[in-house]
Design an enzyme around this catalytic site. Structure first.
Site, PDB file in Angstrom:
ATOM      1  CE  LYS A 102      15.133  95.497  23.480  1.00 29.20           C
ATOM      2  NZ  LYS A 102      15.042  96.608  22.554  1.00 29.20           N
ATOM      3  CG  HIS A 125      47.684  79.278  19.157  1.00 27.41           C
ATOM      4  ND1 HIS A 125      48.736  78.394  19.068  1.00 27.41           N
ATOM      5  CD2 HIS A 125      48.014  80.334  18.373  1.00 27.41           C
ATOM      6  CE1 HIS A 125      49.675  78.901  18.284  1.00 27.41           C
ATOM      7  NE2 HIS A 125      49.255  80.086  17.839  1.00 27.41           N
ATOM      8  CD  GLU A 132      19.940  92.728  16.888  1.00 28.59           C
ATOM      9  OE1 GLU A 132      20.538  92.340  17.909  1.00 28.59           O
ATOM     10  OE2 GLU A 132      19.581  93.899  16.733  1.00 28.59           O
TER      11      GLU A 132
HETATM   12  O1  PA5 Z   1      20.409  96.758  15.897  1.00 26.91           O
HETATM   13  C1  PA5 Z   1      19.577  97.066  16.718  1.00 26.91           C
HETATM   14  O2  PA5 Z   1      18.565  97.752  16.426  1.00 26.91           O
HETATM   15  C2  PA5 Z   1      19.739  96.697  18.173  1.00 26.91           C
HETATM   16  O3  PA5 Z   1      20.771  95.815  18.376  1.00 26.91           O
HETATM   17  C3  PA5 Z   1      19.994  97.962  18.983  1.00 26.91           C
HETATM   18  O4  PA5 Z   1      21.170  98.585  18.547  1.00 26.91           O
HETATM   19  C4  PA5 Z   1      20.102  97.677  20.487  1.00 26.91           C
HETATM   20  O5  PA5 Z   1      19.005  96.916  20.921  1.00 26.91           O
HETATM   21  C5  PA5 Z   1      20.140  98.986  21.253  1.00 26.91           C
HETATM   22  O6  PA5 Z   1      19.019  99.763  20.908  1.00 26.91           O
HETATM   23  P1  PA5 Z   1      18.956 101.304  21.170  1.00 26.91           P
HETATM   24  O7  PA5 Z   1      19.970 101.974  20.349  1.00 26.91           O
HETATM   25  O8  PA5 Z   1      17.582 101.692  20.764  1.00 26.91           O
HETATM   26  O9  PA5 Z   1      19.192 101.518  22.630  1.00 26.91           O
END
Ligand code: PA5
Length: 467
Positions: free
Chosen positions: A441, A327, A297
């Protein structure tokens, strides 16, 4: 205590053969990888001064770690179960901490063996099977729900929260809602912060400059540790020691700089764009998954120079586990496309060596194992795999730590977070945002609430392409 060590000889040309890895001179001042590292460090300092890298300061935030510990202590060992509800960075970090430090089968241990600390569950996915099954099994009177969302706006987590709140209210009344919920969220904004203020639900802050996948050293990862009796300060001490190493301006002394420069170089210079993390320890399986999110990410972004036909940049991280994935994946790693780098994690000492008894002297397959230990076997598997890859000219790195403890975990978390920021600078992307996640989203909300004003619509499915 030996600090976490990065062994990187097996990604370099002398070990792998001509054209298979960078020349070591590239790491010296004036060399190409060193030049990229210096540019990335300058960018890291710029971001830090701009107040964007809050995770770097978490090890020094004693007030926050005290607040986390005191809140955890205030629950005492009264709750039998703590359920952490959160997804992505709000779930993976806490889970990685708990799996590493509580060890296997924590929830199956007796109350005495757990010293009456609670069992811990992580509800990440909004899967009704898992969520419903867990809630049906729990005695809500002895359960605390830690709802974690930095933004306080993530649909999956908020939906689970609504279900939990409703059950608490129906079974335990208004007092139950207050007494059995704990939020971890932004100090100011978001739905959870609003509810906390209105309904007097205790809430821990995630500092504003600490983003989701960089939040493991905040109450997001530390509260689950603290309620189970782990001292957050030990984790933070490890993180602090590693941070200080990772701020070194000398590439050869900076483990995060080396990780970032070698992995970025592997991708863009030699097309080795699949980055596998393969610890040889079940306790570190959660760390692998946490790395997968952090690396993917943070670095998988539109290319900084790309136009309309942008192909994007970034490595593909892959979470693996040794020796299990010998494996399943090893054949591919050894003989498949030369597009991968494996980072192994080696644990030098384990709590249990577990000797293998000597028996069946007339059966060589069994008798040659006797007199050794499972620990020695796992270690031999790791070293053999590293060597097999090297002989095929395939690159690997190895991170070594004395043992899976709080200090070592703090070191590993900080190491990979700094490496992600440095690698982001090398790729020319912003490692702290995730604009791509937003479209999904909006589409999901459009399906749930088609009347909404800002939603995206899906085209109708064409039946000719189904069978
Ligand atoms: O790294 C990030 O910002 C995302 O992966 C969030 O952790 C994830 O979308 C969850 O978001 P939040 O903590 O706002 O619920």
């Amino acid at each position: 205590m030996t600090p976490v060590t990065l062994r990187y000889g097996n990604i370099l040309q002398p070990q792998l053969g001509p054209g298979r890895g960078p020349d070591p001179s590239s790491l010296e001042p004036g060399g190409e990888l060193c030049r990229r590292f210096e540019g990335a460090m300058a960018e890291l300092h710029r971001r830090r001064e701009a107040g964007e890298l809050g995770f770097l300061d978490l090890p020094d935030d004693h007030a926050l770690s005290r607040q986390t510990r005191e809140l955890a202590d205030s629950f005492g060992q009264w709750f039998e179960v703590v359920v952490v509800v959160g997804i992505g960075g709000s779930g993976l970090g806490g889970r990685a901490v708990a799996e590493a430090l509580l060890g296997p089968f924590w929830n199956e241990r007796t109350d005495e063996a757990r010293e009456h600390f609670p069992r811990l569950y992580f509800l990440e996915n909004a899967d009704p099977d898992t969520t419903g099954e867990l809630l049906d099994r729990l005695d809500l009177r002895r359960t605390l729900f830690n709802v974690v969302s930095k933004s306080g706006g993530t649909a999956e987590t908020l939906a689970q929260y609504l279900i939990i709140e409703d059950r608490l209210r129906r079974e335990l009344g208004e007092e139950g809602v207050r007494g059995h919920l704990l939020f971890t969220t932004d100090p100011v904004v978001g739905a959870l912060r609003g509810v906390a203020a209105e309904q007097e639900v205790p809430a821990l802050p995630v500092p504003p400059a600490v983003g989701g996948r960089f939040s493991v050293l905040s109450p997001v990862g530390l509260l689950p540790a603290a309620v189970a009796g782990i001292d957050p300060d030990e984790i933070l001490a490890g993180a602090r020691a590693m941070r200080d190493r990772c701020l070194s301006a000398s590439l050869r002394e900076n483990p995060a700089g080396l990780l970032a420069a070698l992995l970025h170089g592997a991708d863009v210079d030699r097309g080795q764009r699949v980055h596998v993390l393969m610890p040889y320890s079940d306790r570190l399986r959660g760390l692998s998954l946490w790395f997968q999110q952090l690396w993917g990410e943070s670095l998988g972004k539109r290319s900084p120079t790309g136009g309309a036909e942008d192909e994007g940049v970034g490595p593909t991280p892959l979470a693996a586990l040794g020796a299990v994935d010998q494996h399943s994946l090893l054949q591919l790693l050894l003989d498949g496309p030369r597009d991968k780098v494996v980072t192994f994690i080696r644990v030098r000492d384990r709590e249990q060596g577990l000797p293998i008894p000597r028996s069946h002297p007339d059966r060589p397959l069994l008798s040659r194992l006797g007199g050794h230990s499972l620990d020695a076997l796992l270690d031999a598997e790791l070293r053999a795999t590293v060597e097999a890859l090297r002989r095929r000219g395939r690159p690997s790195l190895t991170l070594e730590l004395d043992r899976v403890d709080a200090h070592g975990m703090g070191e590993l978390f900080m190491l990979w977070q700094v490496a992600a920021v440095l690698a982001g600078a090398m790729y020319g992307v912003n490692p702290l945002d995730q604009p791509g996640v937003e479209l999904g989203k909006r589409l999901a909300l459009g399906l749930l609430d088609p009347g909404g004003e800002t939603v995206e619509r899906l085209p109708p499915e064409d039946p000719q392409w189904s069978v």
